[in-house]
Design an enzyme around this catalytic site. Structure first.
Site, short mmCIF file in Angstrom:
data_model
loop_
_atom_site.label_atom_id
_atom_site.label_comp_id
_atom_site.label_asym_id
_atom_site.label_seq_id
_atom_site.Cartn_x
_atom_site.Cartn_y
_atom_site.Cartn_z
N ASP A 216 0.85 -1.23 -0.21
CA ASP A 216 0.18 -0.05 0.16
C ASP A 216 0.77 1.28 0.00
O ASP A 216 2.11 1.22 0.60
CB ASP A 216 -0.84 0.14 1.41
CG ASP A 216 -1.57 -1.22 1.51
OD1 ASP A 216 -2.23 -1.74 0.30
OD2 ASP A 216 -1.70 -1.79 2.70
N ASP B 136 -1.98 -2.77 -4.73
CA ASP B 136 -2.88 -2.97 -3.64
C ASP B 136 -3.72 -1.71 -3.29
O ASP B 136 -4.48 -1.05 -3.94
CB ASP B 136 -2.00 -3.52 -2.64
CG ASP B 136 -2.93 -4.40 -1.58
OD1 ASP B 136 -4.11 -4.72 -1.69
OD2 ASP B 136 -2.42 -4.91 -0.65
N ASP C 88 -4.40 1.95 4.00
CA ASP C 88 -4.97 0.66 4.62
C ASP C 88 -5.00 0.78 6.49
O ASP C 88 -3.78 1.25 6.64
CB ASP C 88 -4.74 -0.75 4.31
CG ASP C 88 -5.33 -0.99 2.74
OD1 ASP C 88 -6.05 -0.21 2.39
OD2 ASP C 88 -5.17 -2.17 2.32
N ARG D 150 -13.84 1.11 -1.85
CA ARG D 150 -13.18 1.22 -0.69
C ARG D 150 -12.92 2.71 -0.26
O ARG D 150 -11.85 2.98 -0.08
CB ARG D 150 -12.04 0.20 -0.53
CG ARG D 150 -12.48 -1.05 -0.87
CD ARG D 150 -11.32 -2.17 -0.42
NE ARG D 150 -11.54 -3.39 -0.79
CZ ARG D 150 -10.64 -4.38 -0.63
NH1 ARG D 150 -9.55 -4.28 -0.40
NH2 ARG D 150 -10.93 -5.90 -0.74
#
Length: 387
Positions: A168, A207, A211, A263
């Site tokens: 990430d 990715d 996160d 997301r």
């Protein structure tokens, strides 16, 4: 190719040697702490390296200097200022995922502020890690989302298999008191339609963007620009991570989510507050087709105030707010004052898990959201690196 902001694409092709443009935007106060209108200000607040001694304030221009400034040999709080664009590969392509994991990693110690100087500072070929630490601030950086050099094919993932990547731009794991502010994130110039197709699908090398997992807590994500990406922000990595319950308290405010597919965020377990965010998407976008904005997954408890959703082709509020669990596992989403394409989002999308239930927590800090129709101009003017 349409919909790609020129300024964003221009930054994406800057060479790693590009210098910071300190005259383009005013400098951010390097000793600033997280503002009171967010979870990061609770339980003692988030100061990062604000109390660093003068000897622990560093300006870095390359990967070698950066690693030195972040080394364990430095005691006490620190402030690390990034000048220009730092290429963590140092001009040597990563030989493998393991090599990328080692050389591309930027591990931030506790009591650290990492801040870009001017509008042009940032990273390429980097993944920033905030792991099992407290008191970290990351501000004013342009971050090109890392591309895994060796993504893995999993034939059991989904109906027809999928490519899975690591890395990430920023991952926050097992950490508390973190403030992520005024950064810009993008896949450009390695957009998903430039990836080779293997096993019938693009060989996905990206990715997440940001996160937050493993019982991280007291986090504020404010005034960032997320653009041109698929799976953007995951809060809570697994339905099995029951230790996350009562933690993952995150505020997401005044961010621009522009042509991201999903997301923004997707939440499990967390007590997440969304206010004054601006979502721009297109359900027929040629590369990053909008699937949903906010994912309400297992045991999520999301409170939303005055967000603005502009989603071309959206038919109902479920195109913006999507439930991922039901019954005892259902997450809950409650909204006040948000707009979807100019119409009220609530009440149709409130309590998407079990109608009639409530999120059972109240925002514990003072905040004054703008009305949703004022959000687009405000966020455009203030979100992202250099703003």
């Amino acid at each position: 190719m349409k919909h790609f902001p020129f300024a964003l694409l221009l930054w994406s092709v800057l060479p790693a040697s590009a210098s910071a443009s300190a005259d383009v935007s005013p400098s951010l106060p390097i000793r600033q702490e997280a503002p009171p209108d967010g979870w990061a200000a609770q339980a003692g607040g988030t100061r990062g390296g604000a109390d660093a001694a003068a000897a622990n304030v560093f300006t870095v221009t390359d990967a070698v200097q950066l690693r030195s400034a972040l080394s364990s040999g430095i005691k006490g709080s620190r402030i690390v200022q990034v000048a220009g664009v730092i290429d963590m590969s140092e001009g040597r392509p990563f030989a493998s995922t393991a090599d990328q994991a080692r050389r591309g990693r930027v591990a931030l110690p506790a009591n650290t502020t990492l801040v870009g100087i001017g509008a042009g500072a940032g990273f390429v070929n980097a993944h920033l890690k905030v792991a099992k630490v407290s008191q970290v601030i990351i501000r004013n950086l342009n971050l090109r989302n890392p591309c895994d050099v060796a993504p893995r094919w999993d034939p059991t993932d989904g109906k027809n298999g999928n490519w899975n990547a690591q890395f990430d731009s920023i991952s926050i794991t097992g950490s508390t008191h973190v403030w992520i502010d005024r950064n810009s994130f993008t896949d450009a110039p390695v957009l998903d339609d430039t990836l080779p197709v293997e096993n019938g699908k693009p060989r996905q090398c990206h990715d997440g963007t940001l996160d937050i997992s493993d019982a991280s807590d007291y986090v504020t994500v404010s005034y960032n620009h997320f653009a041109l990406h698929d799976k953007t922000m995951l809060i809570g990595a697994s339905d099995k991570a029951v230790q996350d319950a009562g933690r993952l308290r995150v505020t997401i405010s005044n961010n621009l989510f522009e042509y991201v597919a999903s997301r923004a965020p997707r939440v499990r377990f967390g007590q997440v507050h969304l206010f004054n965010n601006y979502y721009v998407g297109d359900r027929r976008h040629p590369v990053y087709r909008h699937g949903y904005s906010v994912g309400v997954a297992k045991a999520a408890r999301i409170v939303s105030h005055a967000n603005a959703f502009e989603i071309a082709g959206a038919r109902t509020c479920l195109d913006a707010i999507r439930p991922f669990a039901s019954g005892a596992d259902a997450g809950l989403f409650t909204d006040s004052g948000s707009l979807l394409n100019g119409a009220a989002l609530a009440p149709a999308c409130s309590n998407t898990g079990n109608p009639g239930d409530t999120v059972a927590w109240a925002v514990p800090y003072p905040f004054k959201p703008l009305p949703a129709d004022a959000v687009p101009a405000h966020v455009r003017a203030h979100a992202g690196a250099g703003k």
